[in-house]
Design an enzyme around this catalytic site. Sequence first.
Site, PDB file in Angstrom:
ATOM      1  N   HIS A   1       0.015   4.632  -0.660  1.00 52.13           N
ATOM      2  CA  HIS A   1      -1.356   5.017  -0.981  1.00 52.13           C
ATOM      3  C   HIS A   1      -2.301   3.838  -0.740  1.00 52.13           C
ATOM      4  O   HIS A   1      -1.997   2.705  -1.072  1.00 52.13           O
ATOM      5  CB  HIS A   1      -1.402   5.434  -2.455  1.00 52.13           C
ATOM      6  CG  HIS A   1      -2.633   6.169  -2.845  1.00 52.13           C
ATOM      7  ND1 HIS A   1      -2.795   7.518  -2.619  1.00 52.13           N
ATOM      8  CD2 HIS A   1      -3.765   5.751  -3.439  1.00 52.13           C
ATOM      9  CE1 HIS A   1      -3.972   7.892  -3.079  1.00 52.13           C
ATOM     10  NE2 HIS A   1      -4.591   6.838  -3.577  1.00 52.13           N
TER      11      HIS A   1
ATOM     12  N   ASP B   1       3.581   7.224  -0.060  1.00 55.24           N
ATOM     13  CA  ASP B   1       2.574   7.638  -1.041  1.00 55.24           C
ATOM     14  C   ASP B   1       3.173   8.652  -2.018  1.00 55.24           C
ATOM     15  O   ASP B   1       3.985   9.496  -1.638  1.00 55.24           O
ATOM     16  CB  ASP B   1       1.375   8.266  -0.305  1.00 55.24           C
ATOM     17  CG  ASP B   1       0.102   8.252  -1.144  1.00 55.24           C
ATOM     18  OD1 ASP B   1       0.204   8.186  -2.383  1.00 55.24           O
ATOM     19  OD2 ASP B   1      -0.987   8.309  -0.541  1.00 55.24           O
TER      20      ASP B   1
ATOM     21  N   CYS C   1      -8.628   8.390  -1.123  1.00 56.57           N
ATOM     22  CA  CYS C   1      -8.116   8.673  -2.464  1.00 56.57           C
ATOM     23  C   CYS C   1      -8.748   9.993  -2.953  1.00 56.57           C
ATOM     24  O   CYS C   1      -8.694  10.997  -2.234  1.00 56.57           O
ATOM     25  CB  CYS C   1      -8.421   7.478  -3.372  1.00 56.57           C
ATOM     26  SG  CYS C   1      -7.741   7.515  -5.032  1.00 56.57           S
TER      27      CYS C   1
END
Lengths: 89, 252
Positions: free
Chosen positions: B220, B188, B127
């Site tokens: 994601h 994502d 992330c």
Amino acid sequence: MCTMVVESTKITGSGKGTNSWFPIQEVNVSYDHPFHAPMEYTVNLDFTNESMGPSARVVVELSARSAEELIGTIREALRRGEKAIAQGK
Amino acid sequence: MYQTDMYEGMIAETVSINGHNGDNIYAYYARPITSEPLPGVVLIHHMPGWDEWYREFTRKFAHHGYAAISPNLYQRSGHGTPEDMAMKIRSEGGVPDDQVMGDVEASMKYLNSLPNSTGKFGVIGTCSGGRQTYLAACRIDGFNAAVDCWGGRVVQAKEELTPQQPIAPIDYTKDLKCPLLGLFGEEDQSPPPDQVAIHEEELKKHNKNYEFHMYQNAGHGFMYYDRPMYRQEAAVDAWAKITEFFDKHLKG
């Protein structure tokens, strides 16, 4: 912090945290990853009182559609409430 | 490869290090119990903070034969639950890139100071930590391999730059100092596949050593087993790629 989209404003009111009510002074509205809601991105309402430390916060994570519906619901409640108060005077 | 007749032990604990500007910060440090030389891995935690998932991830590397360390990048804003601190940091616009780089370099130097360090180090993050991993691989001398897991905002438009993040990571590509493994999900939104493609073009342009994998049916955070975005097949394959990559560059 993947979108980094956050808007903040000073507000006046109270919130009920884990233990008790406390005065809230600011709200941070982000559109980013939630901590709990089962979605990739949510609109996060983070009501805080920084002077009371990082745990003084009330947080709500909403889907984008729910956030839109909440905006409309708040506006309608405001409209009807202000009208009712004005008529009562 | 682990065999059932092997002894295994580990020490995992909180330590203090001198991070960016010499600031004292905590780090979670896990390593196998051995006097044998160990390569090291620095883990850069994600937006949800210095949390339980990252402690587990740190111990996972120790289990696989690395001295692993994960610094608390949010400590300068105080202490509280990882979630409270992450929300506080989010309201502040995130942590400055320069500060993160200082903390990551200090973590690597901490590992390097140990008597049984091999002097080989990897860096990995997910992330926001994936983005910062790429920055570290470009800006910090001493890493031998880097793994960017779905790091968003490596590609940033000018209007997305902030005082904390004044330069887009992609603009450092010419300075990439070590082999890079990138793991991404096709669904994502941060980074979307078109931004990953732009990043890849930049790596090609500068003739960098990299390998990117784009997983289908994954978005994601597909390795987060506690989130609905978990995708078992992609997660298992990605972990195999991470260990193979680090073993090749750090244990070879």
